[in-house]
Design a protein around this motif. Structure first.
Motif, PDB file in Angstrom:
ATOM      1  N   UNK A   1       0.854  -1.185   0.000  1.00 11.31           N
ATOM      2  CA  UNK A   1       0.000   0.000   0.000  1.00 11.31           C
ATOM      3  C   UNK A   1       0.890   1.236   0.000  1.00 11.31           C
ATOM      4  N   UNK A   2       0.648   2.141  -0.946  1.00  6.86           N
ATOM      5  CA  UNK A   2       1.465   3.352  -1.077  1.00  6.86           C
ATOM      6  C   UNK A   2       0.608   4.586  -0.809  1.00  6.86           C
ATOM      7  N   UNK A   3       1.205   5.555  -0.124  1.00  4.91           N
ATOM      8  CA  UNK A   3       0.495   6.769   0.261  1.00  4.91           C
ATOM      9  C   UNK A   3       1.270   8.005  -0.172  1.00  4.91           C
TER      10      UNK A   3
ATOM     11  N   UNK B   1      -2.846  10.822  -9.540  1.00  5.16           N
ATOM     12  CA  UNK B   1      -3.700   9.638  -9.693  1.00  5.16           C
ATOM     13  C   UNK B   1      -3.720   9.194 -11.153  1.00  5.16           C
ATOM     14  N   UNK B   2      -3.931  10.140 -12.059  1.00  7.06           N
ATOM     15  CA  UNK B   2      -3.971   9.814 -13.483  1.00  7.06           C
ATOM     16  C   UNK B   2      -2.612   9.365 -13.985  1.00  7.06           C
TER      17      UNK B   2
ATOM     18  N   UNK C   1      -2.460  -0.664  -4.249  1.00  7.92           N
ATOM     19  CA  UNK C   1      -3.281   0.542  -4.227  1.00  7.92           C
ATOM     20  C   UNK C   1      -2.408   1.724  -3.808  1.00  7.92           C
ATOM     21  N   UNK C   2      -2.673   2.890  -4.397  1.00  8.27           N
ATOM     22  CA  UNK C   2      -1.935   4.116  -4.105  1.00  8.27           C
ATOM     23  C   UNK C   2      -2.940   5.237  -3.870  1.00  8.27           C
ATOM     24  N   UNK C   3      -2.690   6.047  -2.828  1.00  7.34           N
ATOM     25  CA  UNK C   3      -3.605   7.118  -2.457  1.00  7.34           C
ATOM     26  C   UNK C   3      -2.934   8.471  -2.639  1.00  7.34           C
ATOM     27  N   UNK C   4      -3.612   9.391  -3.309  1.00 10.04           N
ATOM     28  CA  UNK C   4      -3.086  10.739  -3.515  1.00 10.04           C
ATOM     29  C   UNK C   4      -4.245  11.728  -3.537  1.00 10.04           C
TER      30      UNK C   4
ATOM     31  N   UNK D   1      -3.063   0.934  -9.672  1.00  7.11           N
ATOM     32  CA  UNK D   1      -4.415   1.272  -9.221  1.00  7.11           C
ATOM     33  C   UNK D   1      -4.289   2.424  -8.222  1.00  7.11           C
ATOM     34  N   UNK D   2      -4.761   3.589  -8.625  1.00  5.96           N
ATOM     35  CA  UNK D   2      -4.604   4.787  -7.813  1.00  5.96           C
ATOM     36  C   UNK D   2      -5.968   5.332  -7.393  1.00  5.96           C
TER      37      UNK D   2
END
Length: 332
Positions: free
Chosen positions: A204-206, A308-309, A299-302, A317-318
């Motif tokens: 998981x990336x943040x 994200x794009x 999954x990556x959260x921004x 998967x963002x």
């Protein structure tokens, strides 16, 4: 969209293939009518609860188009006619499979513990679609025992009842509502390509500002520019940033990580977390996609759609976290 006249539904029973599933509301569980060999889900207060909408767990783009273009009756007719046809995986599918892999390891180490991931499928679909969803879950061998059908109503009350640690949805309005109520949440998008990811290790990336941390520094940058941003960073270098909307979820991951550390498995821990951020003149605004392609997180959260794009272009998967000053600027 309201697919059930505004009522919260609960249903249970076998589908036509002989497999079973159950619906539940926030306070009552309707168990399958046939025995199951799967372990019982943990109590919500003991678990790390991940609530996912059906539209991010599975690819329902065609069905959504039918609803939007042809209306409710055509939509329901199509779903019933394709009841035995499983949905294909959506953007959250690999993430959920990785959660299950971690649970398997945890159960081996701590057979009696309920400190596990618990996935709740949250949907505002009509009950007629329920059988197809259950068929799909059984087809893909997913361990999802909790279903919440809100009938078009807000899911927030149910998310709180489940002690939800993270909510993933394709509906940005619902995500914003969850964030306003203090629930970690992010918007997911169906994308054309998704890189293969680990089946045994959850990654998981943040992003930092406005995701794990507050948007304090980003507000300085937006209002006064890069020089004031660095001046502010130097002045406050010994003062920790306040928490952001997903800090609690990261802490929940850390709690499960420590269970592996306590068994001497620090180097073989099946949970990996990453901070992918830009906080220097050289890297400010730099694309994160190439780095994420190397990490290959589930999954990556921004908080910024630019990142994200960009991540999605590289097959990551963002998710978008609509929080902080960046969102107010984007909505003007």
């Amino acid at each position: 969209m309201n697919l059930s006249n505004g009522k919260t539904l609960a249903a249970s029973g076998q589908n036509r293939n002989g497999t079973s599933g159950s619906w539940e509301d926030a306070g009552r569980v309707v168990k399958p009518s046939t025995p199951t060999r799967k372990p019982q889900p943990p109590k919500p207060e003991n678990a790390v609860t991940i609530a996912v909408s059906s539209r991010v767990l599975f690819n329902m783009e065609r069905e959504q188009q039918i609803y939007e273009q042809q209306g409710m009756e055509k939509y329901l007719k199509y779903q019933v006619e394709h009841e035995s046809e499983p949905f294909s995986p959506g953007p959250a599918f690999s993430f959920v499979k990785a959660l299950e892999a971690v649970n398997t390891r945890l159960r081996e180490l701590y057979p009696q513990s309920e400190e596990l991931f618990d996935v709740v499928l949250v949907t505002n679909n009509h009950a007629y679609v329920g059988l197809r969803l259950i068929n799909t879950i059984n087809h893909h061998h997913l361990f999802i025992e909790r279903f919440c059908m809100t009938g078009g109503n807000s899911p927030i009350g149910y998310l709180k009842a489940y002690h939800t640690n993270l909510y993933l949805s394709a509906d940005s309005a619902k995500v914003r509502e969850a964030l306003e109520e203090g629930i970690a949440a992010a918007t997911m998008f169906t994308q054309e390509k998704m890189k293969e990811v680990s089946e045994s290790q959850l990654r998981v990336a943040f992003d930092g500002d406005a995701v794990l941390f507050s948007d304090e520094s980003e507000r300085i940058f937006k209002a006064h520019g890069l020089d004031r941003f660095f001046e502010h960073e130097k002045t406050h270098e010994n003062k920790p940033l306040d928490h952001g909307p997903l800090k609690g979820f990261l802490e929940a991951l850390g709690k499960l990580q420590r269970k592996f550390f306590d068994k001497g498995l620090r180097m073989d821990c099946p949970i990996r977390t990453y901070l992918v951020t830009a906080r220097s003149a050289a890297s400010s605004g730099a694309p994160k996609g190439p780095m994420l392609e190397k990490i290959r997180p589930h999954i990556f959260y921004d908080d910024q759609m630019f990142h994200v794009e960009g991540a999605a272009e590289f097959g990551t998967v963002a998710c978008h976290v609509p929080y902080g000053i960046a969102q107010k600027v984007a909505m003007k």
